[in-house]
Design a protein around this motif. Structure first.
Motif, PDB file in Angstrom:
ATOM      1  N   ASP A   1       2.375  -3.350   0.883  1.00 51.19           N
ATOM      2  CA  ASP A   1       3.089  -4.537   0.401  1.00 51.19           C
ATOM      3  C   ASP A   1       3.156  -5.561   1.532  1.00 51.19           C
ATOM      4  OD1 ASP A   1       4.417  -6.185  -1.348  1.00 51.19           O
ATOM      5  OD2 ASP A   1       6.343  -5.170  -1.178  1.00 51.19           O
ATOM      6  N   GLU A   2       3.458  -6.813   1.172  1.00 49.38           N
ATOM      7  CA  GLU A   2       3.560  -7.843   2.207  1.00 49.38           C
ATOM      8  C   GLU A   2       4.847  -8.640   2.049  1.00 49.38           C
ATOM      9  OE1 GLU A   2       1.362  -8.451  -0.458  1.00 49.38           O
ATOM     10  OE2 GLU A   2       2.656 -10.045  -1.214  1.00 49.38           O
TER      11      GLU A   2
ATOM     12  N   ASP B   1       0.687  -3.169  -4.030  1.00 49.33           N
ATOM     13  CA  ASP B   1       1.569  -4.023  -4.816  1.00 49.33           C
ATOM     14  C   ASP B   1       0.748  -5.250  -5.199  1.00 49.33           C
ATOM     15  OD1 ASP B   1       3.950  -4.774  -6.064  1.00 49.33           O
ATOM     16  OD2 ASP B   1       4.445  -6.102  -4.402  1.00 49.33           O
TER      17      ASP B   1
HETATM   18 MN    MN Z   1       4.567  -7.567  -2.971  1.00 55.07          MN
END
Ligand code: MN
Length: 310
Positions: free
Chosen positions: A98-99, A202
């Motif tokens: 995820d980021e 994600d």
């Molecule tokens: Mn995300």
């Protein structure tokens, strides 16, 4: 001609209309809400909420708003359906990624991949790992510190300075894809020769776009890769990655604030404009570019504020 399409909420449409008011207006097409031309890119908004960007810099221009809007690759393409995951996926051993920071004017772009083995799932759950959007910053920091002691992970930070160098020639989507792929590859190397059951990203763009974006990367992770929006609700590995990314982002923003000598807020809002204006007055664009993602609309607003207060 390159083009990109966003779906904007009524609020965002209003914001965009204000932003583009100062750019030259071609004759708006029938049934459009407004139309503008900025540096060769034509922006047209419709009542449906669809905003179409046409021109060589279409993707970059659309990226200004992508954090607040729903992105679709092409006008005719439906938004990506979240990949359906196999039964029992939540209990698999998974590398999740995820980021954080794509929607924040100040601070880095942070991507984390983390591996949660099924044998560690109970522990990870007990430590309080869940959707980071439901956690306070304080909780995130506490949980992250625990996770860091035992979870295999990879953290990649792109400083605003570096981001500003890359961004004019690379869309935010591509930047994210390259970083996710790298972080996941790093974790796979770390846990090798052990292999996870799957990788869960994600989802931030269509899988085919993601693979197009990493086409020229040396190491391309493609095996058992799944994409899901709200990935953190589908597997603890994404939830853990999200918490670690948020933690790293907050820490970085805090140290940048110290360095800058003023509080750099998270997000992209009026407080960001005011802080940016202060930096502009102190050290101009060269100072601001050390802390902010310059392509955001906040830069123009900050310039206006700095001028008024000059
Ligand atoms: Mn995300």
């Amino acid at each position: 001609m390159a083009h990109a399409v966003l779906t904007a909420s009524p609020n965002l449409l209003k914001k965009m209309k204000e932003y583009y008011a100062s750019y030259s207006k071609p004759v708006p097409p029938a049934h459009s809400l407004f139309s503008a031309k900025k540096n060769g890119t034509t922006i047209t908004a419709y009542n449906s909420g669809k905003v179409v960007f046409q021109g060589n810099a279409a993707e970059q221009e659309a990226a200004l708003w992508s954090s607040e809007a729903t992105v679709s690759e092409k006008a005719k393409k439906k938004p990506a359906p979240s990949a359906s995951l196999p039964d029992g996926f939540a209990s698999w051993s998974v590398v999740g990624s995820d980021e954080v920071g794509t929607g924040s004017y100040f601070g880095p772009l942070t991507v984390v991949a983390a591996y949660v083995d099924r044998s560690q799932m109970e522990l990870v759950k007990e430590l309080g790992v869940q959707d980071s959007k439901n956690l306070t910053d304080k909780q995130i920091i506490a949980i992250a510190k625990d996770l860091l002691t035992f979870l295999p992970y990879s953290l990649l930070n792109v400083s605003p300075e570096k981001y500003n160098k890359i961004q004019p020639t690379m869309s935010q989507g591509k930047m994210k894809a390259v970083l996710h792929n790298q972080a996941i590859g790093n974790v796979l190397d770390k846990i090798s020769p052990h292999r996870p059951d799957a990788v869960l990203i994600d989802q931030f763009e269509l899988p085919q776009t993601y693979y197009k974006h990493i086409r020229s990367e040396k190491q391309q992770v493609k095996e058992n890769v799944y994409f899901a929006t709200k990935g953190e609700s589908h597997h603890l590995a994404v939830a853990a990655a999200s918490i670690l990314a948020r933690y790293a982002f907050l820490k970085e923003l805090e140290s940048m604030s110290k360095q800058a000598g003023l509080l750099l807020p998270s997000g992209a809002n009026a407080a960001s404009d005011v802080a940016a204006a202060k930096l502009l007055k102190k050290g101009g664009m060269s100072l601001l570019s050390k802390y902010a993602k310059l392509h955001f609309a906040n830069t123009d607003k900050a310039k206006k504020i700095a001028r008024i207060k000059a």
